[in-house]
Scaffold this active site. Sequence first.
Site, PDB file in Angstrom:
ATOM      1  N   ASP A  80       0.862  -1.170   0.000  1.00 54.05           N
ATOM      2  CA  ASP A  80       0.000   0.000   0.000  1.00 54.05           C
ATOM      3  C   ASP A  80       0.908   1.232   0.000  1.00 54.05           C
ATOM      4  O   ASP A  80       2.075   1.145   0.405  1.00 54.05           O
ATOM      5  CB  ASP A  80      -0.884  -0.027   1.252  1.00 54.05           C
ATOM      6  N   THR A 125      -0.003   4.963   1.068  1.00 54.12           N
ATOM      7  CA  THR A 125      -0.142   5.886   2.183  1.00 54.12           C
ATOM      8  C   THR A 125      -0.043   5.167   3.528  1.00 54.12           C
ATOM      9  O   THR A 125      -0.809   4.263   3.816  1.00 54.12           O
ATOM     10  CB  THR A 125      -1.490   6.625   2.100  1.00 54.12           C
ATOM     11  N   ASP A 139      -1.582  -0.822   6.107  1.00 50.63           N
ATOM     12  CA  ASP A 139      -1.807  -0.327   7.469  1.00 50.63           C
ATOM     13  C   ASP A 139      -3.234   0.089   7.757  1.00 50.63           C
ATOM     14  O   ASP A 139      -3.627   0.197   8.917  1.00 50.63           O
ATOM     15  CB  ASP A 139      -0.883   0.867   7.742  1.00 50.63           C
TER      16      ASP A 139
END
Length: 648
Positions: A308, A310, A507
């Site tokens: 991922d 960001t 996250d």
Amino acid sequence: MNEPVLRRALLAIAILGLGFGIGVWQSGIGSIQPDAIWTAATLPVVVTLAISILRDFWIGRIGVDAIALVSMSAALLLGQSLAAIVIAIMYAGGTVLEDLARGRAERNLRALTDRAPRVAHRKSEDGKETVPVDQVAVGDELLVRAGELLPVDGILIDDSALLDESAVIGEPLPERRSAGDALRSGTVNAGEAFVMQASAVADKSTYAAIVRMVAAAQTAKAPFIRIADRFALLLLPVTLLVAGIAWYLSGDPIRALAVLVVATPCPLILAAPVAFIGGVSRAARAGILMKGSTALEALAQIRTAIFDKTGTLTIGGAELIEIDVAPNQEADELLRLLASLEQASHHVLADSIVHTARRRNLVLSRPRDVREHRGEGLEGRIDQLSVAAGSRSLVLGDRSLPQWAKSGEERYRNAQALRVFLALDGELAGIFTFEDAIREDARDTVRGLRSAGVARMVMLTGDDGTTAEKISASLDLDAVIADATPADKVATVEAEKAMAPTMMVGDGINDAPALAAATVGIAMAARGGTASSEAADVVVLTDRLQPVADALRIARRTRGIALQSIVAGLALSGAAMISAALGHITPVAGALLQEGIDVAVILNALRALGDWHFEHIRSEKGEGHDAGKAGGLHQMQRDQSPAAHPKW
């Protein structure tokens, strides 16, 4: 009776029996035969082993310990009581060695559980009360004294706190936290007493999650270990076949007995679980939680990594990357004034600005006469100055940029950056540029994964393609998929997984489905992310990306050590069987030889607990020099009464 105690008792009986029998044999006492003593000392081991094998057989499991039972029984039937007692000692000694090896491998995991917080000092109407940690409720104000564990997750109320987080995230040096920062349970107060507000109950806090993961790590069985069990099981019929052939060709049943003795792999197959538990323990020391040895086994075979963007490859928030300063102005003073004004703002960027100023030890002033223009910025007074901060239109209106500011404006014209303009008494004094910057360790992590054998790197993000391509180019990734919805992320992970074992690193809550779909999901959990942590197989507790590469390297090293132990042990046992079949090894010598092989492979498996190369790298970076000092903070217990704290 406790099984480890029983195994030690059997070893003691066998050793005493051997010694007593040798003493009788040497003294020539005629009324007592040493063979009878050796037989009597062997029988408890034989009976206990037979019961254990029957119990395993009843639940559908057959172990290679059956070879030990056959060899001891055959030795007794053939009148080779000395060989029988030596086999009994080697078998019982092997089981005790198993207990010691497993205990060593599990020690670090047990240490995490044993140091779980148990009490908290809670603010009450009477001042303070000490309560069990499970009675703490969200919103309670708690006093944490010097040297104490933080009982639950919370938010720091006081201006600052110094925390030793080594037991939770593996960072060796204490970290300074500021008011409003999130705090984790299980970390240690390495400074003065402070007050925090509970943000989670004990069972939902960080340390409780660690304890649950540790329990899973100790009970789960990796596919590799199950394969090793089945592989070892082939040894039983092969051993009986070789022993039968040796007897048939030589006409000597003692040769068959020698083959059985050297084929007794008492703790051999335990080498795999010892290695895997050691690897899980090693990872835990680095702030990496593996949800069982199954996750470690799968991670060792990863060939594709999906990230991922960001919060994973980037820091996941606005970071100050540059300050354009007007002539006769100072950057730190402009930052101090901006942060002072932003204390009155509820904008998402305000906390980042205030924290940046405090990290630079700037003393903030109290803002006065503040007016907030929604979506545009703030105006107010700081000390004796009129200060305006926000968008270009708020600060400059229709005026053009001064010459000193034009180069910066051109530089960030097409960038995904946020620009905050600051004016003092109506004059533009500085421009602050904020960006979701790439993590400092992202490039090293990508290089580390490639050197570890990961062939394909993909970035998967919901952001626009321009920003994604820029980050991908700087990290030298193989592919970028932008504007992805959670469903798109799952589909991408499934497609990559169909071609090669794939790990997904993320996250956020929106990453949880993709983490669950991957061969191995790795959650960056330093900032919370309960949903992603629950869906993941591996959880990184520190707010760095490098542990992802460390986790892969630990997994591959652990699997390699386990494989070495099994292959080497079985190969040596096979060579010894052939030598025994040819008459070169007696049953007693074979028992001693086999025990040497077992000890060697278990000691090799214990190498998974340590990693000199990793520690060497950390020390070179200056991360490990004060590790011992930080660890010593766990023992710090200074007597500070609640009255010493002004809030109590």
